[in-house]
Design an enzyme around this catalytic site. Sequence first.
Site, short mmCIF file in Angstrom:
data_model
loop_
_atom_site.label_atom_id
_atom_site.label_comp_id
_atom_site.label_asym_id
_atom_site.label_seq_id
_atom_site.Cartn_x
_atom_site.Cartn_y
_atom_site.Cartn_z
N LEU A 1 19.82 1.24 1.29
CA LEU A 1 19.45 0.19 0.33
C LEU A 1 19.14 0.81 -1.03
CD1 LEU A 1 18.43 -2.67 -0.52
CD2 LEU A 1 16.21 -2.06 0.47
N THR A 2 18.23 1.80 -1.04
CA THR A 2 17.70 2.34 -2.29
C THR A 2 18.77 3.06 -3.10
OG1 THR A 2 15.66 2.69 -1.05
CG2 THR A 2 15.78 3.70 -3.22
N GLU B 1 9.47 2.15 3.14
CA GLU B 1 9.31 0.75 3.63
C GLU B 1 8.28 -0.02 2.82
OE1 GLU B 1 11.52 -0.04 5.67
OE2 GLU B 1 12.05 2.03 6.11
N SER C 1 11.80 -0.23 -5.19
CA SER C 1 10.95 -1.40 -4.92
C SER C 1 11.64 -2.68 -5.40
CB SER C 1 9.62 -1.28 -5.68
OG SER C 1 9.01 -0.04 -5.41
C1 LIG Z 1 11.42 10.51 2.65
C2 LIG Z 1 12.00 9.22 2.22
C3 LIG Z 1 12.90 8.55 3.07
C4 LIG Z 1 13.49 7.35 2.65
N1 LIG Z 1 14.41 6.75 3.46
C5 LIG Z 1 15.11 5.68 3.00
C6 LIG Z 1 16.19 5.13 3.76
O1 LIG Z 1 16.48 5.56 4.87
N2 LIG Z 1 16.90 4.11 3.20
C7 LIG Z 1 16.61 3.59 1.97
O2 LIG Z 1 17.30 2.66 1.53
N3 LIG Z 1 15.57 4.09 1.24
C8 LIG Z 1 14.83 5.11 1.72
N4 LIG Z 1 13.79 5.64 0.98
C9 LIG Z 1 13.52 5.09 -0.33
C10 LIG Z 1 12.20 4.34 -0.41
O3 LIG Z 1 12.29 3.13 0.30
C11 LIG Z 1 11.88 4.14 -1.91
O4 LIG Z 1 11.56 5.43 -2.42
C12 LIG Z 1 10.74 3.17 -2.13
O5 LIG Z 1 11.14 1.86 -1.82
C13 LIG Z 1 10.24 3.19 -3.59
O6 LIG Z 1 11.30 3.04 -4.48
P1 LIG Z 1 11.47 4.07 -5.69
O7 LIG Z 1 11.37 5.45 -5.15
O8 LIG Z 1 12.71 3.70 -6.42
O9 LIG Z 1 10.21 3.84 -6.61
P2 LIG Z 1 10.02 2.68 -7.71
O10 LIG Z 1 10.37 1.37 -7.14
O11 LIG Z 1 10.72 3.07 -8.95
O12 LIG Z 1 8.47 2.75 -7.95
C14 LIG Z 1 7.84 3.82 -8.66
C15 LIG Z 1 6.33 3.61 -8.61
O13 LIG Z 1 5.99 2.37 -9.26
C16 LIG Z 1 5.32 1.53 -8.35
N5 LIG Z 1 5.75 0.14 -8.59
C17 LIG Z 1 7.02 -0.33 -8.61
N6 LIG Z 1 7.03 -1.65 -8.86
C18 LIG Z 1 5.72 -2.04 -8.97
C19 LIG Z 1 5.04 -3.27 -9.21
N7 LIG Z 1 5.71 -4.42 -9.33
N8 LIG Z 1 3.70 -3.27 -9.27
C20 LIG Z 1 2.99 -2.13 -9.11
N9 LIG Z 1 3.57 -0.91 -8.87
C21 LIG Z 1 4.91 -0.88 -8.81
C22 LIG Z 1 5.71 2.01 -6.97
O14 LIG Z 1 4.73 1.65 -6.01
C23 LIG Z 1 5.77 3.51 -7.20
O15 LIG Z 1 4.47 4.05 -7.17
C24 LIG Z 1 13.16 6.81 1.39
C25 LIG Z 1 12.22 7.46 0.57
C26 LIG Z 1 11.65 8.63 0.97
C27 LIG Z 1 10.65 9.32 0.07
#
Ligand SMILES: Cc1cc2nc3c(=O)[nH]c(=O)nc-3n(C[C@H](O)[C@H](O)[C@H](O)COP(=O)(O)OP(=O)(O)OC[C@H]3O[C@@H](n4cnc5c(N)ncnc54)[C@H](O)[C@@H]3O)c2cc1C
Length: 417
Positions: free
Chosen positions: A124-125, A365, A131
Amino acid sequence: MDFGLSEQHRRVRETAARVAREVVAPRAAAVDREGVYPQDYFEAFRDAGLLGLAFPPEAGGAGAGSLGLALAIEEVAKYDSSAGLLLLTTRLATAGIAMAGTPEQQDRYVRGVAEGRLRGCFALTEPGAGSDAANIATTATRDGDGFVLNGTKLWAGQATVADFAMVVAKTDPAAGARGVSAFLVDLPNPGFRVVRELPKMGVLGVPVVELDLRDCRVPAAALLGEENQGFRLVMRHLNVVRPLVAARGVGLAAGATQYALAYAKQRRTFGRPLIEHQAIAFKLAELAMEVEAARLLTYRAAWLVDQGGSDRDIAHHLSIAKATASEVAVRASEQALQILGGYGYLKDYATERYYRDAKQLTIVEGTSEIHRLIISRALDDGLLDWGYDVEAAGGLPDAECGARSAERGMGAVAGAE
Ligand SMILES: Cc1cc2nc3c(=O)[nH]c(=O)nc-3n(C[C@H](O)[C@H](O)[C@H](O)COP(=O)(O)OP(=O)(O)OC[C@H]3O[C@@H](n4cnc5c(N)ncnc54)[C@H](O)[C@@H]3O)c2cc1C
């Protein structure tokens, strides 16, 4: 109310605890050091019947539900968070298929995973959207009787060993969340390339990767659920997985706490065991309180998923469990390391690994911030209601501050004279 486990769930826990002690515990440090996918864990889980726990018998599973899988994940994650994640991927790859898949898709993928013949990943990501999942840029364009996918995905866990991927893409890019669809991509596929493994901080046994989807062709039968209805499906899919991430947190927190407790009984400073210093004993007591609370929330969340309640009714409970358990894991790993003192900081002992592994749990998640968003919206919408009657408690102050005091003959608002 019954806090006891069923006979089936007790057996699941015993089996998982045995595999955890015999297979996972002795290998956990090496898996972390080598950073190689632990095929031996996979085979041991398959042979013990743990891969199909969550699925119904008609899909090749054990019928133990989310609660059964959560119990098993907790046991193996006590020793190695990678083991917990590996077991969790059985659901991460298939939850959406179990909800919306055609009979053929269910039979192929859910049964394949339950029986240990297939492994899947969830993509997905993206570099520009985590997020804010509705903002993904990967597209799926109709082409003849199939679709062509193009885009970049980040983080897909265990994609290096996967036989299929659930890929989320835009089928109507102008329509935002209403233009999202999910696809099941059989691997290998010439348009689906693992660009690199991402060099992460912990959970080193399960690789996460960057994926390049370039003219990745899939047949029409690869569409999961209805076209353009994928966003809701993906959100429901993630909901199902959240109690399982929470279970990884409970397991890690319990393991770290028990490791530190054992050390606190053995290590002597100033003439007595560490546990007899109140500062250390209270740290352990606080961790015990937190682990027990997180465990209850996690079991309830898994149970709610198994009851099949509506997403609106249960999503905030899943968020509460996931955010709590993941944060307890971070605190427990930090405190356990502290209790070991200098030894805790060495790679020779488990606490250093627990500390690195725990942090991932507050990000995947749904980050802790996103869960607070879900919980606070539920509060605002009246979904978390503990039966409190504000009027019975004397009502709220209103805009005409002081009116109540005047009614009671207490004069004007204090300070207004
Ligand atoms: C080890 C690992 C395994 C993973 N495995 C998978 C996988 O198998 N499949 C997959 O699809 N993804 C996977 N992910 C991705 C993971 O789901 C995302 O990293 C996560 O959803 C956060 O997205 P982002 O990293 O783009 O951060 P962002 O969405 O850019 O967020 C950055 C920061 O801002 C905060 N933030 C964002 N929006 C808001 C808001 N509206 N209000 C307040 N705070 C906010 C977040 O909490 C975070 O602290 C994995 C990530 C990791 C680290």
